[in-house]
Scaffold this active site. Structure first.
Site, PDB file in Angstrom:
ATOM      1  N   GLU A 138      -5.970   6.675  -2.235  1.00  0.00           N
ATOM      2  CA  GLU A 138      -6.001   5.672  -1.172  1.00  0.00           C
ATOM      3  C   GLU A 138      -6.433   4.310  -1.713  1.00  0.00           C
ATOM      4  O   GLU A 138      -5.878   3.274  -1.357  1.00  0.00           O
ATOM      5  CB  GLU A 138      -6.981   6.106  -0.074  1.00  0.00           C
TER       6      GLU A 138
ATOM      7  N   HIS B  22      -9.658   8.136   3.417  1.00  0.00           N
ATOM      8  CA  HIS B  22      -9.586   6.740   3.863  1.00  0.00           C
ATOM      9  C   HIS B  22     -10.977   6.164   4.094  1.00  0.00           C
ATOM     10  O   HIS B  22     -11.117   5.009   4.478  1.00  0.00           O
ATOM     11  CB  HIS B  22      -8.808   6.617   5.177  1.00  0.00           C
TER      12      HIS B  22
ATOM     13  N   HIS C 274       0.839  -1.202   0.000  1.00  0.00           N
ATOM     14  CA  HIS C 274       0.000   0.000   0.000  1.00  0.00           C
ATOM     15  C   HIS C 274       0.875   1.253   0.000  1.00  0.00           C
ATOM     16  O   HIS C 274       0.710   2.145  -0.833  1.00  0.00           O
ATOM     17  CB  HIS C 274      -0.912  -0.023   1.234  1.00  0.00           C
ATOM     18  N   GLU C 275       1.816   1.292   0.932  1.00  0.00           N
ATOM     19  CA  GLU C 275       2.630   2.504   1.087  1.00  0.00           C
ATOM     20  C   GLU C 275       3.512   2.753  -0.138  1.00  0.00           C
ATOM     21  O   GLU C 275       3.619   3.876  -0.614  1.00  0.00           O
ATOM     22  CB  GLU C 275       3.477   2.405   2.358  1.00  0.00           C
TER      23      GLU C 275
ATOM     24  N   ASP D  91     -10.169  13.812   7.753  1.00  0.00           N
ATOM     25  CA  ASP D  91      -9.563  12.809   6.868  1.00  0.00           C
ATOM     26  C   ASP D  91      -9.432  13.343   5.440  1.00  0.00           C
ATOM     27  O   ASP D  91      -9.691  12.631   4.473  1.00  0.00           O
ATOM     28  CB  ASP D  91     -10.391  11.511   6.900  1.00  0.00           C
TER      29      ASP D  91
ATOM     30  N   HIS E 175       1.683   4.313  -2.992  1.00  0.00           N
ATOM     31  CA  HIS E 175       1.534   5.777  -2.957  1.00  0.00           C
ATOM     32  C   HIS E 175       2.682   6.428  -3.738  1.00  0.00           C
ATOM     33  O   HIS E 175       2.494   7.437  -4.412  1.00  0.00           O
ATOM     34  CB  HIS E 175       1.533   6.296  -1.519  1.00  0.00           C
TER      35      HIS E 175
ATOM     36  N   TYR F 233      -4.446  14.659  -2.834  1.00  0.00           N
ATOM     37  CA  TYR F 233      -4.778  13.839  -1.674  1.00  0.00           C
ATOM     38  C   TYR F 233      -5.909  14.467  -0.861  1.00  0.00           C
ATOM     39  O   TYR F 233      -5.759  14.774   0.324  1.00  0.00           O
ATOM     40  CB  TYR F 233      -3.524  13.635  -0.821  1.00  0.00           C
TER      41      TYR F 233
HETATM   42 ZN   LIG Z   1      -2.564   5.305   2.208  1.00  0.00          ZN
END
Ligand SMILES: [Zn+2]
Length: 368
Positions: free
Chosen positions: A204, A288, A180-181, A283, A184, A195
């Protein structure tokens, strides 16, 4: 604004503080994690600016990518400095895993292995040589700060806290978290989606989409999982013992991943009718939260087609991301249409998947 790409959303930590049911040291860890992450946000902006200056984007793969895997795992030595020192290397590329007595948490080894699996996933199935498509080295820091309840990619390196040992376990043992990271990073180098609001939720979601594929393939590459076999859970194992939760997010059933008196509950919608219109202060407009909608579309697309997701819906999502037509502030509708455009023989199923989450997402709701 440059994104902060933490695996644990700030609103989750904020809610734990507001509910106030966790032990005091955990509540303190939540507050310090939030504060430190805000500090790091400034560093990230600088990184992003230098990244933008260094090269043109997006990058497109035109030739066969060559394997340039280059990992370094550092010990952050529990510092919370913006740039942790690089004086203590735990494993360098080609080096041996370190013995358990040197790092009982196994974090450095897990980071090293997770980087390799993520790298090889992108190389093998998407002909992509690392995050930038040009073999950029993968640097990781483990044991960041004290009780830090997060993991993130900051544009240059991946940083892992240890968790607080009560609500949050460590973050290195979930391959989908690393996938996931690092994704990005891929998004930043291809179609840097803003974002916030819908484009942020797409950012996301793309990180979850590639994270889950990396998990489906990489947890046991000799025996990978089909769409039907996958649990579709992101961050399975993140919660500490006794927390009522299966994972951080559930792409198959968004909104059901956790529900705990100390933590709160999973707020993800799985359909446009439950889209949450939120202010930027919450958020980043629900990045998210509303990501549950495109997440569920990917789950549906993969299961409607069947088989291995990285051979079916995955390449369609990748084409949408890298075709150069995904606008920085793209809406769900625009992204859905790019996948339909790139769906080839699977057009009917991709269209059906989006329809089941509310496509074409209503007219006159552009302000969402
Ligand atoms: Zn993320």
């Amino acid at each position: 604004m440059a994104p902060i790409c933490c695996i644990i959303p700030e609103h989750v930590l904020q809610n734990i503080i507001e509910v106030g049911q966790a032990p005091q040291h955990v509540l303190d860890a939540c507050q310090s994690t939030i504060d430190q992450t805000k500090e790091l946000h400034n560093t990230r902006i600088e990184h992003k600016q230098s990244l933008l200056a260094e090269q043109e984007r997006p990058t497109f793969e035109v030739t066969e990518a060559v394997r340039h895997l280059n990992r370094t795992v550092y010990d952050a030595q529990h510092t919370s400095m913006r740039d942790p020192p690089r004086n203590k290397i735990m494993i360098e590329e080609g080096g041996a895993l370190i013995p358990k007595e040197q790092d009982p948490s196994y974090d450095a080894n897990e980071c090293y292995i997770g980087f390799q699996k993520t790298y090889d996933f992108y190389l093998n199935f998407f002909n992509r040589d690392s995050i930038d498509g040009r073999g950029i080295g993968l640097d990781g820091f483990v044991h960041y700060s004290k009780g830090y309840q997060n993991a993130f990619w900051d544009g240059r390196q991946m940083i892992f806290g240890d968790g607080d040992g009560v609500l949050f376990n460590g973050f290195t043992d979930e391959l989908d978290v690393i996938g996931h990271e690092l994704t990005h990073g891929v998004v930043e180098y291809t179609s840097p989606l803003d974002y916030s609001f819908q484009s942020g939720a797409l950012n996301e979601s793309l990180a979850d989409v590639f994270g889950i594929m990396i998990k489906q393939w990489g947890n046991d590459p000799a025996n990978p999982q089909t769409a039907e076999q996958s649990d579709w859970l992101i961050g399975e194992g993140i919660w500490g013992k006794g927390v009522n939760g299966r994972a951080l997010r559930d792409m198959k059933a968004p909104g059901t991943a956790y529900n705990d008196r100390r933590v709160g509950s999973d707020r993800q919608p799985g359909h446009w009718k439950n889209f949450q219109k939120l202010p930027l202060s919450e958020d980043k407009g629900g990045v998210h939260i509303n990501s549950g909608i495109p997440n569920h579309a990917f789950y549906l697309a993969s299961t409607l087609i069947g088989g291995y997701s990285w051979q079916t819906a995955g390449p369609i999502w990748y084409k949408a991301l890298t075709c150069g037509k995904l606008r920085q502030n793209a809406s769900f509708k625009e992204f859905a249409e790019l996948t339909i455009l790139n769906a080839g023989d699977h057009e009917d199923k991709i269209r059906e998947a989006w329809k089941q989450v509310g496509y074409p997402f209503g007219e006159g709701r552009d302000e969402l």
